[in-house]
Design an enzyme around this catalytic site. Sequence first.
Site, PDB file in Angstrom:
ATOM      1  N   CYS A   1      -2.169  -2.583   7.706  1.00 28.93           N
ATOM      2  CA  CYS A   1      -2.144  -3.506   6.557  1.00 28.93           C
ATOM      3  C   CYS A   1      -0.900  -4.393   6.522  1.00 28.93           C
ATOM      4  O   CYS A   1      -0.963  -5.536   6.065  1.00 28.93           O
ATOM      5  CB  CYS A   1      -2.287  -2.721   5.266  1.00 28.93           C
ATOM      6  SG  CYS A   1      -3.927  -1.983   5.129  1.00 28.93           S
TER       7      CYS A   1
ATOM      8  N   LYS B   1      -6.624  -4.947  -3.194  1.00 28.84           N
ATOM      9  CA  LYS B   1      -7.211  -5.618  -2.031  1.00 28.84           C
ATOM     10  C   LYS B   1      -8.257  -4.733  -1.352  1.00 28.84           C
ATOM     11  O   LYS B   1      -8.007  -3.567  -1.056  1.00 28.84           O
ATOM     12  CB  LYS B   1      -6.118  -6.029  -1.040  1.00 28.84           C
ATOM     13  CG  LYS B   1      -5.329  -4.877  -0.433  1.00 28.84           C
ATOM     14  CD  LYS B   1      -4.243  -5.434   0.467  1.00 28.84           C
ATOM     15  CE  LYS B   1      -3.500  -4.391   1.251  1.00 28.84           C
ATOM     16  NZ  LYS B   1      -4.269  -3.569   2.158  1.00 28.84           N
TER      17      LYS B   1
ATOM     18  N   ASP C   1       0.780  -1.243   0.000  1.00 26.21           N
ATOM     19  CA  ASP C   1       0.000   0.000   0.000  1.00 26.21           C
ATOM     20  C   ASP C   1       0.815   1.298   0.000  1.00 26.21           C
ATOM     21  O   ASP C   1       0.465   2.253   0.707  1.00 26.21           O
ATOM     22  CB  ASP C   1      -0.959   0.021   1.197  1.00 26.21           C
ATOM     23  CG  ASP C   1      -1.944  -1.133   1.181  1.00 26.21           C
ATOM     24  OD1 ASP C   1      -1.937  -1.911   0.214  1.00 26.21           O
ATOM     25  OD2 ASP C   1      -2.734  -1.250   2.137  1.00 26.21           O
TER      26      ASP C   1
HETATM   27  C1  C5J Z   1      -3.088   0.564   5.508  1.00 25.79           C
HETATM   28  C2  C5J Z   1      -4.880   1.763   6.569  1.00 25.79           C
HETATM   29  N1  C5J Z   1      -2.536   0.365   4.334  1.00 25.79           N
HETATM   30  N2  C5J Z   1      -4.134   2.185   7.582  1.00 25.79           N
HETATM   31  N3  C5J Z   1      -4.347   1.070   5.534  1.00 25.79           N
HETATM   32  O1  C5J Z   1      -2.456   0.350   6.527  1.00 25.79           O
HETATM   33  O2  C5J Z   1      -6.063   2.022   6.538  1.00 25.79           O
END
Ligand code: C5J
Length: 228
Positions: free
Chosen positions: A162, A129, A24
Amino acid sequence: MRIDAQPYDYELPNLSQVALVIIDMQRDFLEPGGFGEALGNDVHRLQAIVPTVKLLLDSFRAQNLTIIHTIECHLPDLSDCPVSKQKRGRGTLNIGDLGPMGRILIKGEPGNDIISELAPLPSEIVIHKPGKGAFCRTNLEVLLNEREITHLLITGVTTEVCVQTTMREANDRGYECLMVEDATESYFPEFKQATLAMVRAQSGIVGWTASAAAVLQGLGGVKSAAVR
Ligand code: C5J
């Protein structure tokens, strides 16, 4: 082949069985105007790891190893976003709302892109995802099994959301996971440290952690990798 890791050395098999997983690294989390900032976070904290992730990415590219990028995103009609997730947050913008970089966490919007420094090459796997974990409602496990990948080096943001969720999902599926300490970041420094401690506690109950330098040194031990 070994990486100097905690709580003890991480053994690497044939490099064709190893994947770099980059979670991400999206504009929505790293740049002003996205989801991270809408939730009240200082997004600049996350930008510090970009050069380190890039070093790992370049090393994997140079050795022609498997690279997996993930993107947290939803369909424009939000049909893959549970109401519970969409409503949660109470920031200035929720998932699906229109912000300065397009609709928040919606596939194809400018803010949903991976930052330009780490943009995937066409040969690299990109997993879209809808969950925090990369295995939830994706074909990641199928792709890993097809390639006979057994070892995952996990990086990206955010450490305790994540990244950690993905590592726990992978651990339960039998993958040997290592979280790269200086290639993951959180909006909350104490959460990052707590996550690293949790992963390697109890003799590595979820896996290993190591610095990017140790990973690169470990990878450098092999001159040419078998490529799938
Ligand atoms: C991730 C989030 N990528 N913090 N998403 O950690 O919402």
